[in-house]
Design an enzyme around this catalytic site. Structure first.
Site, PDB file in Angstrom:
ATOM      1  N   LYS A  89       0.793  -1.229   0.000  1.00 11.61           N
ATOM      2  CA  LYS A  89       0.000   0.000   0.000  1.00 11.61           C
ATOM      3  C   LYS A  89       0.828   1.283   0.000  1.00 11.61           C
ATOM      4  O   LYS A  89       0.346   2.339  -0.424  1.00 11.61           O
ATOM      5  CB  LYS A  89      -0.933   0.002   1.209  1.00 11.61           C
ATOM      6  N   SER A 136       1.072 -10.120  -0.911  1.00  8.60           N
ATOM      7  CA  SER A 136       0.886  -8.667  -0.888  1.00  8.60           C
ATOM      8  C   SER A 136       1.190  -8.005   0.446  1.00  8.60           C
ATOM      9  O   SER A 136       1.411  -6.799   0.492  1.00  8.60           O
ATOM     10  CB  SER A 136      -0.550  -8.327  -1.301  1.00  8.60           C
TER      11      SER A 136
END
Length: 403
Positions: free
Chosen positions: A51, A303
């Protein structure tokens, strides 16, 4: 619509803040699946997840007036940390709204990066409502977690790295929450290598993208129920949906049990800690949620690695149960000396290890001359479990498997 040029520009903006994360060949998962599996280790990224890329790109594109007013966002945790760090590095005040049940580790980390944290709502969508209220009340710029082209472009820089580090890649597997990650990656990959497949994966308990593709428009599901809190959104974005429709080859789902097993596999076999959302792509490969050929070069994107320790404990136990390495049974014994010893002799004779034993003489379901016993066991697989249960039952015990 988002284009390759946007991703290339984003790469220059995020270069100093984000890391070019490792991509490594896994003998373990290649042997298990027959494919050539290369792990993209974005869990090694700053803040522990991808992110930071999109957040940095968005903050870097704020006008001077927007920077002075500050930013606000909503996040289950990883986007929160990314925005907090990106804003702090740019000298911008940030306020982050997180769900009330957000993992403690993510809340603490977000605060440590310099943001003010507000806890509100049961899930991401409820937190987003409160964040938009703050946006209106305080004149801050809302940094969307996924439905923003600058955010999508920042996440797309991962796609560029995969193509550079794995020249013969055939398929890239990406988790989907709101869709910003896969939209950016698919844009980069399809522009440079249209022959490479991009597969999206969601949890069955938060499958808004799969439902939206089936209907042909964005669908908001009634609620989410998954251990993969990083992708626990009730709907994907309008902008991300358009990109997914055009550039993603397939979207599949995996169960929480499969996600837990993937987390446990990575921890035990690869010595790699990932959160539920980060394990989703590997789960899709291990449990063949999509078709692939022997020798196919597949890159699952891990991720993020920001998993709460309490959740990690739960996930590990679930993984052990699913692989037949943890067993909890209940049976009834005569409440007399030596009764427990006889049962334990059977268990030890079949080489099962005992974690815990609990006696209950007060249960209404048993006779006053009996005692109810629960035993937690370490076992060595499903065959061993069946062998052990059969041996106990052959000695006259009525056994109930609790987990």
């Amino acid at each position: 619509m988002l284009e390759l040029a946007d991703v290339l520009e984003a790469r220059e903006r995020v270069r100093e803040t984000s890391r070019h994360t490792p991509l490594t060949y896994s003998h373990t998962y290649s042997d298990m699946t027959g494919a050539a599996v290369h792990l993209k280790l974005e869990n090694f990224q700053r803040t522990g997840a991808f992110k930071i890329r999109g957040a940095t790109n968005r903050v870097q594109t704020l006008s001077p007036e927007e920077q002075a007013a500050g930013v606000v966002t909503a996040s289950a945790g990883n986007h929160a940390q990314g925005v907090a760090l990106a804003a702090t590095r740019a000298g911008v005040d940030s306020k982050i709204v997180m769900p009330e049940q957000a993992p403690i580790a993510k809340v603490k980390a977000t605060r440590s990066y310099g943001a003010e944290v507000v806890l509100a709502g049961a899930d991401y969508d409820a937190a987003a409502e409160r964040a938009h209220e703050i946006e209106r009340e305080e004149g801050r710029t809302y940094v969307h977690a996924f439905d923003d082209e600058h955010v999508m472009a920042g996440q797309g820089t991962i796609g560029l790295e995969i193509l550079e580090d794995c020249l013969d890649v055939d398929t890239v597997v990406v988790p989907i929450g709101g869709g910003g990650l896969i939209a950016g990656i698919a844009t980069a990959i399809k522009a440079k290598r249209p022959d490479v497949r991009v597969i999206g994966v969601q949890s069955t308990g938060a499958s808004s993208a799969a439902a939206s593709l089936e209907k042909g428009s964005v669908v908001t599901i009634d609620g989410v129920d998954t251990i993969a809190d990083g992708i626990a959104t009730r709907s994907i974005g309008e902008k991300t949906f358009s990109v997914i429709q055009e550039r993603v080859d397939e979207v599949v789902t995996v169960t929480d049990e499969q996600i837990a097993m993937a987390v446990a596999h990575l921890l035990e076999r690869s010595k790699t800690v990932v959160e539920g959302a980060g394990a989703v792509p590997l789960a899709a490969i291990l449990f063949e949620a999509f078709d692939y050929d022997d020798g196919e070069v597949i890159v699952p994107l891990l991720s993020g690695g920001n998993i709460d320790l309490n959740m990690l404990t739960t996930v590990i136990v679930r993984g052990l149960i699913e692989t037949g390495r943890y067993l909890k049974i209940q049976t009834v014994l005569k409440d007399q000396p030596g009764a427990l010893e006889e049962l334990l002799a059977i268990i030890s004779g079949h080489r099962a290890n005992i974690y815990a034993i609990q006696h209950d003489r007060t249960s209404r379901d048993i006779k006053m001359s009996d005692t109810e016993v629960e035993i937690d066991l370490e076992t060595r697989g499903h065959d061993h479990v069946e062998e052990l249960l059969e041996a106990i039952e052959d000695h006259g015990y009525a056994v109930e498997v609790l987990v």
